[in-house]
Design an enzyme around this catalytic site. Structure first.
Site, short mmCIF file in Angstrom:
data_model
loop_
_atom_site.label_atom_id
_atom_site.label_comp_id
_atom_site.label_asym_id
_atom_site.label_seq_id
_atom_site.Cartn_x
_atom_site.Cartn_y
_atom_site.Cartn_z
N ASN A 177 6.06 -0.08 5.24
CA ASN A 177 6.50 -0.11 3.85
C ASN A 177 8.00 -0.36 3.77
O ASN A 177 8.76 0.06 4.65
CB ASN A 177 6.13 1.19 3.13
CG ASN A 177 7.24 2.22 3.14
OD1 ASN A 177 8.16 2.17 2.33
ND2 ASN A 177 7.17 3.15 4.09
N PHE A 219 12.54 3.47 -2.37
CA PHE A 219 12.70 4.57 -3.33
C PHE A 219 12.44 4.11 -4.77
O PHE A 219 13.20 4.43 -5.69
CB PHE A 219 14.11 5.17 -3.25
CG PHE A 219 14.42 5.93 -1.98
CD1 PHE A 219 13.44 6.24 -1.06
CD2 PHE A 219 15.74 6.32 -1.72
CE1 PHE A 219 13.75 6.94 0.11
CE2 PHE A 219 16.06 7.02 -0.56
CZ PHE A 219 15.06 7.33 0.35
N SER A 270 15.22 7.32 5.40
CA SER A 270 14.42 6.14 5.08
C SER A 270 15.15 4.88 5.56
O SER A 270 16.36 4.75 5.36
CB SER A 270 14.17 6.03 3.58
OG SER A 270 13.62 4.77 3.24
N ASN A 294 14.76 1.98 4.27
CA ASN A 294 14.64 0.96 3.23
C ASN A 294 15.72 0.99 2.16
O ASN A 294 15.66 0.25 1.19
CB ASN A 294 13.26 1.08 2.57
CG ASN A 294 12.15 0.87 3.58
OD1 ASN A 294 12.21 -0.02 4.41
ND2 ASN A 294 11.14 1.74 3.53
N THR A 295 16.71 1.87 2.33
CA THR A 295 17.89 1.87 1.47
C THR A 295 19.10 1.59 2.35
O THR A 295 19.38 2.37 3.27
CB THR A 295 18.06 3.23 0.76
OG1 THR A 295 16.95 3.45 -0.12
CG2 THR A 295 19.35 3.26 -0.06
N LYS A 325 15.35 15.82 6.16
CA LYS A 325 14.34 14.99 6.81
C LYS A 325 15.03 13.95 7.67
O LYS A 325 15.89 13.21 7.18
CB LYS A 325 13.44 14.31 5.77
CG LYS A 325 12.25 13.57 6.38
CD LYS A 325 11.25 13.15 5.31
CE LYS A 325 10.00 12.55 5.93
NZ LYS A 325 8.98 12.22 4.90
N ASN A 369 10.54 10.88 9.65
CA ASN A 369 10.28 9.82 8.69
C ASN A 369 9.64 8.62 9.40
O ASN A 369 9.25 8.72 10.57
CB ASN A 369 11.59 9.42 8.01
CG ASN A 369 11.39 8.94 6.58
OD1 ASN A 369 10.44 8.22 6.28
ND2 ASN A 369 12.29 9.33 5.69
#
Length: 357
Positions: free
Chosen positions: A116, A120, A181, A183-184, A215, A244
């Site tokens: 993915n 967010f 994450s 993805n940021t 996390k 994560n």
């Protein structure tokens, strides 16, 4: 039955479309009191031996749903009714944002994995707070996972996290700072201790009495895992969630080459070994001074049992829900109850860290 439905129908549709349809159905269930209570009576964990206490919070089962599924806190009660011992909502940012362009969610069916790059996507802290304030007709332990708004520059990240924490911490059983994450842009840089320390200090203050966890990513070097563990002890954090998604692609089959080529975080079965490795390292470093929550590659009762023995107080899953269906948590809870009786344990709490210690 669900596996047949998935193989013959669901996998033929876009993964994110199926997810949105599922969320809408669960939201309808969340406002249907009779159906919701009946499901709760059938599926929610009731075995006293499954109860566990972590950072002052009582959980009906050690197995919960990880952040990423219910991004906007819209279906907490329905998910609790299906048997999850806790539901971690989010990741929620202080400001609403659309996330990355679609397509951004990809199944790797052969490997029971997902890639993915959602970014967010959520409706923001204010909207989530309104939902979390609603009275509940079934019990639910709710964690709130907060992240950085994408457009906020790194130098203002602390302020952004604090804004989200002030709105959401009073409504949460526990609060999670997500700095892991992939993805940021720039987010994982915040895991460096020199940046993480001031961030966590400020969020701790904003969280007040709400337990605060952090996390971390599975891609951290071992010495960086140790550094975060030491920081958690130093600051008195309630816990660490490990791990994560990963930017690595180890352990994937050749059949999933197309999905593996997509950018984003990988979750599911290929993450199992590294997630367990990080858990064991954390337990060796912090002992029982900090609660450990293990997530990554959890598929069945064997995985949950192994994580508990390795030192996790709580265990979470997400990708398994896609491949195993709505009765997944119920089956794991039933399996845990049976195994506890078979091995003569009075409580799941008796398992925690037995192998590690």
């Amino acid at each position: 039955m669900y596996r047949l439905l998935f193989a013959q129908v669901l996998r033929r549709f876009d993964a994110e479309t199926v997810h949105h349809v599922t969320i809408r159905a669960l939201r309808v269930l969340s406002v249907a009191p009779v159906a919701k209570r009946r499901l709760y009576q059938w599926l929610a964990p009731r075995d006293e031996a499954l109860r566990v206490k972590a950072f002052g919070v009582h959980f009906p089962s050690p197995f919960g749903l990880a952040a990423g599924f219910d991004k906007d806190a819209g279906c907490v009660e329905a998910l609790a009714a299906f048997g999850f011992g806790h539901v971690e909502v989010g990741t929620i940012t202080a400001h609403a944002q659309p996330g990355n362009p679609r397509p951004r969610l990809f199944r790797l069916v052969t490997d029971h994995a997902i890639v993915n790059r959602m970014g967010f996507n959520n409706q923001g802290a204010d909207q989530a707070a309104r939902r979390l304030r609603r009275p509940r007709s079934v019990p639910a332990v709710v964690g709130v996972n907060i992240g950085k708004t994408k457009v906020i520059p790194e130098e203002l990240a602390v302020r952004d996290y604090v804004a989200g924490a002030r709105k959401l911490a009073p409504l949460a059983d526990y609060l999670v700072v997500n700095v892991s994450s992939p993805n940021t842009p720039g987010l994982r840089d915040l895991q460096a201790v020199e940046l993480l320390r001031p961030l966590l200090k400020e969020v701790l203050q904003a969280a007040g009495r709400t337990p605060l966890l952090v996390k971390i990513a599975p891609d951290l070097a071992d010495e960086d895992v140790d550094a975060v563990a030491d920081l958690a002890v130093e600051l008195g954090l309630a816990g660490i969630i490990a791990t994560n998604t990963t930017i690595g692609r180890q352990g994937l089959s050749k059949a999933e080459a197309a999905g593996a080529a997509q950018t984003g975080g990988l979750s599911g079965r290929p993450l199992k070994a590294r997630s367990l490795e990080v858990l064991r390292r954390l337990r060796a470093r912090v002992g029982d001074r900090v609660a450990l929550v293990s997530v990554g590659g959890v598929e069945d009762v064997d995985d949950v049992w192994e994580r508990l023995l390795a030192g996790a107080t709580l265990v979470q899953g997400y990708t398994g829900l896609i491949y195993e269906g709505p009765l997944w948590a119920w089956r794991i809870n039933r399996g845990l109850s049976r195994r506890l009786r078979r091995h003569g344990y009075k409580s799941v709490q008796d398992l925690v860290g037995r192998v590690a210690d």
